[in-house]
Scaffold this motif. Structure first.
Motif, mmCIF file in Angstrom:
data_model
loop_
_atom_site.group_PDB
_atom_site.id
_atom_site.type_symbol
_atom_site.label_atom_id
_atom_site.label_comp_id
_atom_site.label_asym_id
_atom_site.label_seq_id
_atom_site.Cartn_x
_atom_site.Cartn_y
_atom_site.Cartn_z
ATOM 1 N N MET A 148 -0.776 -9.865 -2.294
ATOM 2 C CA MET A 148 -1.505 -10.157 -3.532
ATOM 3 C C MET A 148 -2.299 -8.947 -4.012
ATOM 4 O O MET A 148 -2.318 -8.618 -5.194
ATOM 5 C CB MET A 148 -2.478 -11.320 -3.307
ATOM 6 C CG MET A 148 -1.894 -12.676 -3.570
ATOM 7 S SD MET A 148 -3.232 -13.892 -3.608
ATOM 8 C CE MET A 148 -2.269 -15.381 -3.765
ATOM 9 N N SER A 149 -2.978 -8.292 -3.074
ATOM 10 C CA SER A 149 -3.837 -7.173 -3.441
ATOM 11 C C SER A 149 -3.023 -5.953 -3.865
ATOM 12 O O SER A 149 -3.399 -5.249 -4.807
ATOM 13 C CB SER A 149 -4.757 -6.815 -2.266
ATOM 14 O OG SER A 149 -5.605 -7.908 -1.969
ATOM 15 N N ILE A 150 -1.914 -5.702 -3.174
ATOM 16 C CA ILE A 150 -1.048 -4.590 -3.584
ATOM 17 C C ILE A 150 -0.484 -4.862 -4.979
ATOM 18 O O ILE A 150 -0.410 -3.956 -5.819
ATOM 19 C CB ILE A 150 0.081 -4.369 -2.555
ATOM 20 C CG1 ILE A 150 -0.506 -3.847 -1.240
ATOM 21 C CG2 ILE A 150 1.125 -3.388 -3.091
ATOM 22 C CD1 ILE A 150 0.496 -3.712 -0.117
ATOM 23 N N MET A 151 -0.111 -6.125 -5.236
ATOM 24 C CA MET A 151 0.397 -6.472 -6.565
ATOM 25 C C MET A 151 -0.677 -6.235 -7.631
ATOM 26 O O MET A 151 -0.388 -5.666 -8.697
ATOM 27 C CB MET A 151 0.843 -7.936 -6.600
ATOM 28 C CG MET A 151 1.235 -8.402 -7.998
ATOM 29 S SD MET A 151 1.783 -10.122 -8.015
ATOM 30 C CE MET A 151 3.530 -9.890 -7.710
ATOM 31 N N GLY A 152 -1.923 -6.647 -7.356
ATOM 32 C CA GLY A 152 -3.008 -6.409 -8.301
ATOM 33 C C GLY A 152 -3.233 -4.936 -8.556
ATOM 34 O O GLY A 152 -3.447 -4.502 -9.691
ATOM 35 N N GLY A 153 -3.168 -4.134 -7.483
ATOM 36 C CA GLY A 153 -3.322 -2.686 -7.625
ATOM 37 C C GLY A 153 -2.208 -2.066 -8.446
ATOM 38 O O GLY A 153 -2.447 -1.176 -9.271
ATOM 39 N N ILE A 154 -0.979 -2.554 -8.261
ATOM 40 C CA ILE A 154 0.169 -2.066 -9.039
ATOM 41 C C ILE A 154 -0.038 -2.348 -10.524
ATOM 42 O O ILE A 154 0.176 -1.478 -11.375
ATOM 43 C CB ILE A 154 1.470 -2.711 -8.527
ATOM 44 C CG1 ILE A 154 1.884 -2.084 -7.191
ATOM 45 C CG2 ILE A 154 2.606 -2.566 -9.554
ATOM 46 C CD1 ILE A 154 3.008 -2.815 -6.485
ATOM 47 N N GLY A 155 -0.469 -3.563 -10.847
ATOM 48 C CA GLY A 155 -0.697 -3.921 -12.245
ATOM 49 C C GLY A 155 -1.781 -3.069 -12.882
ATOM 50 O O GLY A 155 -1.638 -2.608 -14.026
ATOM 51 N N MET A 156 -2.878 -2.833 -12.149
ATOM 52 C CA MET A 156 -3.984 -2.055 -12.697
ATOM 53 C C MET A 156 -3.602 -0.582 -12.860
ATOM 54 O O MET A 156 -3.928 0.046 -13.873
ATOM 55 C CB MET A 156 -5.197 -2.195 -11.780
ATOM 56 C CG MET A 156 -6.504 -1.810 -12.414
ATOM 57 S SD MET A 156 -6.924 -2.733 -13.915
ATOM 58 C CE MET A 156 -7.192 -4.371 -13.279
ATOM 59 N N LEU A 157 -2.923 -0.011 -11.860
ATOM 60 C CA LEU A 157 -2.479 1.383 -11.972
ATOM 61 C C LEU A 157 -1.490 1.551 -13.123
ATOM 62 O O LEU A 157 -1.527 2.548 -13.847
ATOM 63 C CB LEU A 157 -1.826 1.833 -10.665
ATOM 64 C CG LEU A 157 -2.748 2.441 -9.594
ATOM 65 C CD1 LEU A 157 -1.940 2.775 -8.356
ATOM 66 C CD2 LEU A 157 -3.450 3.691 -10.108
ATOM 67 N N SER A 158 -0.602 0.564 -13.275
ATOM 68 C CA SER A 158 0.363 0.633 -14.367
ATOM 69 C C SER A 158 -0.339 0.642 -15.717
ATOM 70 O O SER A 158 0.045 1.383 -16.624
ATOM 71 C CB SER A 158 1.323 -0.557 -14.286
ATOM 72 O OG SER A 158 2.154 -0.608 -15.417
#
Length: 520
Positions: free
Chosen positions: A387-397
C-alpha cells in the motif's frame, strides 16, 4: 482529522505562492521547486513509514508525523528575507509533506485492518478528508488573503488547528496489528509479492527524482546551454545509478522474487492515477484562472473538491446499487474522467465549466482510495508495504510526470498555436529558455514569455492590441489542448481496468482474500 490537516495545509500553501514570489522575489522555477518538495517529501514519508509501520506499530508513527507537522511550521516561519527564504520554505514544505506521507502510511493499512470486509467504502471515507481540507484551506485563503490581505504566516498557521485536534484525538488510543503482523509475517514475506517487478516501477521514479535533484546541484549559476546539457546528462547517470542500486537491493531482500504480475499492473496504473489526479489538481486552478478569472478558478476548485468529499461517502452504496466490484467502479470512473476532461477542454462559459469539471470530479473521486483497497483485498500478506509503495509511486508520478508534463504541454501547445497564427508575434513573445519533458532533448519546445504574457493580461480587454489578444488567445488554446491530451491518461486506465475485469471474471470473480487463502 489528520488527513484533513494535510489538505488544509496543502491548499493554504498553494494559495500563498504569489505572496512568497512578491515578498522574496522568487522565480517561477524556484516556486515550482518549493511546490515539488511537497510531493517528494510525501513519497519518502509514506514509503519509509510503510516499510516499518508493521514492526514499530501505528502509534509511534503518528507521534513522528505530529512532531514533523509542528517542526515544519517553525521551519517555514523562519523565512524572513530573500537570502534565507528559499531554504526555509523548501525544507519546511518537505518536512510538512513527510508528515503527511507518514500519516498515510499509518491511515491506509489501519483502516484496511479495521474494516477488512468493506475496505473500499471506508478508505474512500478516510480520503474524503483530503478534499474537505482543500475546500476549507482554499476558502480560508480566499477570505484571509484576497479579502483581508492577512500576512501569509497567519494564514499558514491555520493548519495547526486540525493538527492539534488530531493529536488530542489520538491520545489514549489502542491500535490493532495488521493481518500480516498478527500472523507474524517477516518483512521479506511482506515484500515478496512486490518483488523485482514492483520495485522496478518505484525505482524508475526514484531514478527520475534523484536525477532532478542532482541536475540542480550540478548546474552552475548563469550556466551556458552546453553546461546545462552536460549537467543534465551527468545527473541522469547518477539518478539511474541510484535507481539501479535500489533495484538490486530490493532483489537481494526478496531473494530476487519476480513478484506478482497483478501487483505490478496495479503499480503502473497507480502511476497513471497520480499523474492525472494530483498532476491535474496542481494545474487546474492555473488553467481555469487563465480561461476565466483567478477568483472563478478558486470557485471551480472548491466545487470539484466538494464533489469529491461528498461522493467518497457513497462508494459502498454505488458498488451495491450498481453491483460493481472495485475494479468495475474504477472502470466506470476512468470513463467518466476521460469524458469530463474532454468537455473541460471546450469550456467557454462559467456554467459550462461547472458542468464539465463536475463530471471530471465525479470520475477522479474514487481512483486513489479504491486502488489502495484492491491491494488490501488481494494482497493482505504484504501488510502496509505494498500500500505504501503504491502511494509513493502515485505521489512521485504526480511530481515528476503529471505536474511537469502538463506544464510542458501548456508551453508547447501555446507556443505552437501562436507560431501558427502569427510568427512575428510569436518571435516577440517567445520564451528565452525551452521547455522539455523528463529532460529529453527531443521534446524541446518554446512556450510564451510569462512576464510579457502577464503584462498583456493586465491591460483592460478593450484596450489590448491585436498582438496582445493573439498571445492571450494562443495561451488559452494551449490550456484547452493540454486538457484534451490529459484525457488520454484516464482513457488508458479504462483499458487496463477492462482487462483486469476480464481477468477476475476468468478466475471466478473478484473477492477479498485472507492470508491463509493467499498462502494456499
Amino acid at each position: 482529522m489528520a488527513i484533513l490537516a494535510a489538505g488544509v495545509g496543502f491548499a493554504l500553501r498553494g494559495g500563498i505562492f504569489d505572496n512568497w514570489g512578491k515578498e522574496f522575489n522568487f522565480t517561477a522555477t524556484q516556486l515550482g521547486a518549493i511546490g515539488g518538495a511537497g510531493f517528494s517529501g510525501f513519497c519518502f514519508g509514506i514509503i519509509i513509514g510503510g516499510l516499518i509501520v508493521d514492526k514499530i506499530g501505528y502509534g509511534k508513527l503518528v507521534a513522528v508525523a505530529l512532531l514533523c507537522h509542528i517542526i515544519s511550521a517553525f521551519v517555514t516561519f523562519g523565512a524572513s528575507n530573500p537570502h534565507n527564504a528559499y531554504n526555509f520554505l523548501y525544507w519546511g514544505m518537505f518536512i510538512f509533506a513527510y508528515a503527511n506521507g507518514t500519516l498515510e502510511a499509518v491511515a491506509n493499512p489501519l483502516v484496511a485492518t479495521l474494516f477488512p470486509q468493506r475496505r473500499t467504502h471506508y478508505l474512500n471515507i478516510l480520503h474524503a478528508s483530503w478534499p474537505a481540507g482543500m475546500v476549507l484551506g482554499t476558502a480560508a485563503g480566499w477570505v484571509l488573503d484576497d479579502k483581508m490581505n492577512l500576512h501569509w504566516k497567519y494564514q499558514l498557521a491555520l493548519y495547526l488547528v486540525p493538527t492539534a485536534l488530531y493529536a488530542f484525538m489520538f491520545l489514549g488510543q489502542k491500535f490493532p496489528k495488521s493481518e500480516a503482523a498478527e500472523k507474524g509475517a517477516s518483512f521479506v514475506q511482506m515484500f515478496k509479492s512486490v518483488g523485482v517487478l514492483g520495485a522496478l516501477v518505484a525505482c524508475f521514479l526514484l531514478a527520475l527524482f534523484f536525477g532532478d535533484i542532482f541536475k540542480g546541484l550540478l548546474t552552475p549559476d548563469n550556466a551556458t546551454e552546453d553546461q546545462i546539457l552536460t549537467a543534465t546528462k551527468n545527473a541522469q547517470i547518477i539518478g539511474y545509478s541510484i535507481g539501479g542500486i535500489l533495484l538490486i537491493a530490493s532483489g537481494i531482500i526478496t531473494r530476487f522474487s519476480i513478484g506478482s504480475i497483478l501487483l505490478f499492473v496495479l503499480f503502473v496504473t497507480h502511476l497513471l492515477v497520480g499523474a492525472v489526479e494530483l498532476g491535474t489538481d496542481g494545474w487546474i486552478q492555473n488553467i481555469t484562472g487563465n480561461l476565466f478569472t483567478s477568483e472563478q478558478g478558486k470557485y471551480l476548485f472548491i466545487w470539484t473538491s466538494a464533489i469529491m468529499f461528498g461522493l467518497r461517502f457513497c462508494a459502498h452504496w454505488i458498488e451495491t446499487k450498481l453491483k460493481l466490484s472495485p475494479v468495475g467502479l474504477l472502470l466506470l470512473c476512468a470513463t467518466i474522467a476521460c469524458i469530463g476532461l474532454n468537455l473541460s477542454s471546450g469550456m467557454k462559459t462559467l456554467p459550462m465549466a461547472f458542468v464539465a469539471l463536475g463530471i471530471y470530479a465525479i470520475g477522479k473521486t474514487f481512483f486513489w482510495p479504491t486502488m489502495l483497497a484492491i491491494v488490501g483485498d488481494r494482497f493482505p500478506h504484504t501488510g502496509a508495504v505494498a500500500m505504501s509503495i503504491m502511494g509513493g509511486i502515485g505521489m512521485l508520478s504526480a511530481g515528476l510526470i503529471g505536474g511537469p508534463g502538463l506544464g510542458y504541454s501548456k508551453d508547447r501547445f501555446a507556443g505552437e498555436e501562436l507560431n501558427k497564427t502569427n510568427p512575428a508575434v510569436y518571435a516577440e513573445y517567445k520564451a528565452e529558455k525551452p521547455s522539455t519533458f523528463l529532460n529529453i532533448k527531443a521534446t524541446e519546445a518554446f512556450g510564451l514569455d510569462a512576464k510579457k504574457l502577464a503584462a498583456a493580461k493586465e491591460v483592460k480587454e478593450d484596450a489590448r492590441s491585436a498582438e496582445q489578444k493573439q498571445a492571450i488567445e494562443s495561451d488559452q488554446k494551449g490550456d484547452r489542448t493540454t486538457l484534451r491530451i490529459d484525457s488520454f491518461i484516464p482513457a488508458t486506465m479504462a483499458v487496463i481496468y477492462l482487462l483486469l475485469l476480464i481477468y477476475f471474471k476468468g478466475i471466478g470473480g473478484y473477492k477479498v482474500l485472507h492470508i491463509d487463502e493467499t498462502a494456499a
